[in-house]
Design a protein around this motif. Structure first.
Motif, PDB file in Angstrom:
ATOM      1  N   GLY A  91      21.792 -16.731  46.117  1.00 32.19           N
ATOM      2  CA  GLY A  91      21.628 -17.104  47.509  1.00 32.19           C
ATOM      3  C   GLY A  91      20.457 -18.038  47.700  1.00 32.19           C
ATOM      4  N   ARG A  92      20.206 -18.335  48.951  1.00 29.78           N
ATOM      5  CA  ARG A  92      19.134 -19.257  49.330  1.00 29.78           C
ATOM      6  C   ARG A  92      18.639 -18.852  50.704  1.00 29.78           C
ATOM      7  NH1 ARG A  92      18.626 -25.543  48.800  1.00 29.78           N
ATOM      8  NH2 ARG A  92      17.508 -26.075  50.680  1.00 29.78           N
ATOM      9  N   PHE A  93      17.353 -19.007  50.943  1.00 26.50           N
ATOM     10  CA  PHE A  93      16.821 -18.807  52.289  1.00 26.50           C
ATOM     11  C   PHE A  93      15.713 -19.816  52.542  1.00 26.50           C
ATOM     12  CE2 PHE A  93      14.097 -16.000  49.791  1.00 26.50           C
ATOM     13  CZ  PHE A  93      12.835 -16.252  50.308  1.00 26.50           C
ATOM     14  N   TYR A  94      15.465 -20.053  53.810  1.00 28.18           N
ATOM     15  CA  TYR A  94      14.410 -20.957  54.237  1.00 28.18           C
ATOM     16  C   TYR A  94      13.467 -20.191  55.145  1.00 28.18           C
ATOM     17  CZ  TYR A  94      12.038 -25.035  56.160  1.00 28.18           C
ATOM     18  OH  TYR A  94      11.089 -25.950  56.528  1.00 28.18           O
ATOM     19  N   ILE A  95      12.191 -20.374  54.943  1.00 31.77           N
ATOM     20  CA  ILE A  95      11.187 -19.734  55.790  1.00 31.77           C
ATOM     21  C   ILE A  95      10.208 -20.816  56.229  1.00 31.77           C
ATOM     22  CG2 ILE A  95       9.709 -19.073  53.833  1.00 31.77           C
ATOM     23  CD1 ILE A  95      10.290 -16.892  56.898  1.00 31.77           C
ATOM     24  N   ASP A  96       9.779 -20.749  57.486  1.00 31.90           N
ATOM     25  CA  ASP A  96       8.828 -21.749  57.959  1.00 31.90           C
ATOM     26  C   ASP A  96       7.844 -21.123  58.931  1.00 31.90           C
ATOM     27  OD1 ASP A  96      10.075 -21.630  60.464  1.00 31.90           O
ATOM     28  OD2 ASP A  96      11.238 -23.442  60.118  1.00 31.90           O
ATOM     29  N   ILE A  97       7.011 -21.949  59.516  1.00 34.10           N
ATOM     30  CA  ILE A  97       5.928 -21.453  60.361  1.00 34.10           C
ATOM     31  C   ILE A  97       6.401 -20.875  61.689  1.00 34.10           C
ATOM     32  CG2 ILE A  97       4.156 -22.879  59.294  1.00 34.10           C
ATOM     33  CD1 ILE A  97       4.520 -24.865  61.617  1.00 34.10           C
ATOM     34  N   ASN A  98       7.693 -20.941  61.972  1.00 36.22           N
ATOM     35  CA  ASN A  98       8.225 -20.262  63.158  1.00 36.22           C
ATOM     36  C   ASN A  98       8.303 -18.749  62.948  1.00 36.22           C
ATOM     37  OD1 ASN A  98       8.643 -22.552  64.836  1.00 36.22           O
ATOM     38  ND2 ASN A  98      10.363 -23.095  63.533  1.00 36.22           N
ATOM     39  N   ASP A  99       8.208 -18.301  61.701  1.00 29.21           N
ATOM     40  CA  ASP A  99       8.165 -16.876  61.388  1.00 29.21           C
ATOM     41  C   ASP A  99       6.706 -16.426  61.460  1.00 29.21           C
ATOM     42  OD1 ASP A  99       7.759 -14.462  59.750  1.00 29.21           O
ATOM     43  OD2 ASP A  99       9.886 -14.692  59.269  1.00 29.21           O
ATOM     44  N   PRO A 100       6.391 -15.427  62.288  1.00 29.38           N
ATOM     45  CA  PRO A 100       4.994 -15.000  62.449  1.00 29.38           C
ATOM     46  C   PRO A 100       4.320 -14.576  61.142  1.00 29.38           C
ATOM     47  CG  PRO A 100       6.413 -13.888  64.041  1.00 29.38           C
ATOM     48  CD  PRO A 100       7.300 -14.675  63.138  1.00 29.38           C
ATOM     49  N   GLU A 101       5.088 -14.077  60.179  1.00 28.66           N
ATOM     50  CA  GLU A 101       4.503 -13.660  58.908  1.00 28.66           C
ATOM     51  C   GLU A 101       4.213 -14.849  57.991  1.00 28.66           C
ATOM     52  OE1 GLU A 101       6.377 -10.369  56.910  1.00 28.66           O
ATOM     53  OE2 GLU A 101       7.149  -9.629  58.819  1.00 28.66           O
ATOM     54  N   PHE A 102       4.828 -15.992  58.253  1.00 32.65           N
ATOM     55  CA  PHE A 102       4.627 -17.160  57.402  1.00 32.65           C
ATOM     56  C   PHE A 102       3.618 -18.148  57.973  1.00 32.65           C
ATOM     57  CE2 PHE A 102       5.727 -21.121  55.191  1.00 32.65           C
ATOM     58  CZ  PHE A 102       5.797 -20.659  53.883  1.00 32.65           C
ATOM     59  N   VAL A 103       3.297 -18.044  59.254  1.00 30.34           N
ATOM     60  CA  VAL A 103       2.397 -19.013  59.894  1.00 30.34           C
ATOM     61  C   VAL A 103       1.035 -19.053  59.202  1.00 30.34           C
ATOM     62  CG1 VAL A 103       1.404 -17.537  61.701  1.00 30.34           C
ATOM     63  CG2 VAL A 103       1.754 -19.982  62.130  1.00 30.34           C
ATOM     64  N   GLN A 104       0.665 -17.969  58.506  1.00 32.95           N
ATOM     65  CA  GLN A 104      -0.598 -17.948  57.747  1.00 32.95           C
ATOM     66  C   GLN A 104      -0.648 -19.062  56.696  1.00 32.95           C
ATOM     67  OE1 GLN A 104      -1.015 -14.705  54.933  1.00 32.95           O
ATOM     68  NE2 GLN A 104       1.199 -14.388  54.899  1.00 32.95           N
ATOM     69  N   PHE A 105       0.508 -19.524  56.220  1.00 33.82           N
ATOM     70  CA  PHE A 105       0.548 -20.580  55.212  1.00 33.82           C
ATOM     71  C   PHE A 105       0.134 -21.938  55.797  1.00 33.82           C
ATOM     72  CE2 PHE A 105       2.478 -17.351  52.880  1.00 33.82           C
ATOM     73  CZ  PHE A 105       2.622 -17.737  51.561  1.00 33.82           C
ATOM     74  N   ARG A 106       0.261 -22.090  57.099  1.00 39.83           N
ATOM     75  CA  ARG A 106      -0.187 -23.322  57.755  1.00 39.83           C
ATOM     76  C   ARG A 106      -1.628 -23.193  58.232  1.00 39.83           C
ATOM     77  NH1 ARG A 106       1.774 -24.278  63.603  1.00 39.83           N
ATOM     78  NH2 ARG A 106       0.143 -22.738  63.839  1.00 39.83           N
ATOM     79  N   ASP A 107      -1.974 -22.043  58.788  1.00 39.90           N
ATOM     80  CA  ASP A 107      -3.254 -21.883  59.472  1.00 39.90           C
ATOM     81  C   ASP A 107      -4.364 -21.295  58.612  1.00 39.90           C
ATOM     82  OD1 ASP A 107      -1.991 -22.836  61.698  1.00 39.90           O
ATOM     83  OD2 ASP A 107      -1.637 -20.864  62.567  1.00 39.90           O
ATOM     84  N   GLY A 108      -4.009 -20.657  57.512  1.00 38.16           N
ATOM     85  CA  GLY A 108      -5.004 -19.920  56.752  1.00 38.16           C
ATOM     86  C   GLY A 108      -5.657 -20.715  55.648  1.00 38.16           C
ATOM     87  N   SER A 109      -6.531 -20.012  54.939  1.00 39.52           N
ATOM     88  CA  SER A 109      -7.150 -20.549  53.733  1.00 39.52           C
ATOM     89  C   SER A 109      -7.342 -19.378  52.779  1.00 39.52           C
ATOM     90  CB  SER A 109      -8.480 -21.218  54.059  1.00 39.52           C
ATOM     91  OG  SER A 109      -9.388 -20.270  54.578  1.00 39.52           O
ATOM     92  N   GLY A 110      -7.591 -19.704  51.528  1.00 36.28           N
ATOM     93  CA  GLY A 110      -7.705 -18.640  50.543  1.00 36.28           C
ATOM     94  C   GLY A 110      -6.333 -18.119  50.161  1.00 36.28           C
TER      95      GLY A 110
END
Length: 99
Positions: free
Chosen positions: A6-25
């Protein structure tokens, strides 16, 4: 041998993934994939990056792998670190029996 994929897409519209845009470390995202493979000689699962939407102002750092593999499910684990900013990731996966 039985194979599921299978395949899935995740992006910053998911609250659990937004850390990848806004975070550090270090940052980690986990997604459980339900596969329902028959019990037998074991199961293996693999994941790979199919697409990435990443900020071009930092070094691209991304890791994808699998954990907690059973006949019923496994986890896809996506991680990044330092100042890398990711806006979206597509992951392809495959799970199969070992017999």
């Amino acid at each position: 041998m039985e194979i599921k994929s299978g395949r899935f897409y995740i992006d910053i519209n998911d609250p659990e993934f937004v850390q990848f845009r806004d975070g550090s470390g270090p940052r980690v995202f986990r997604k459980t994939i339900l596969v329902g493979l028959p019990y037998g000689g074991g199961v293996a699962a693999h994941a790979s990056i199919a697409h990435i939407n990443i900020d071009n102002n930092a070094v691209a750092r991304l890791d994808v792998g699998t954990e907690n593999v059973t006949t019923k499910s496994f986890d896809v684990v996506i991680s990044t670190w330092a100042d890398t900013r990711i806006y979206g990731v597509a992951v392809t996966w495959i799970a199969h029996t070992l017999d």
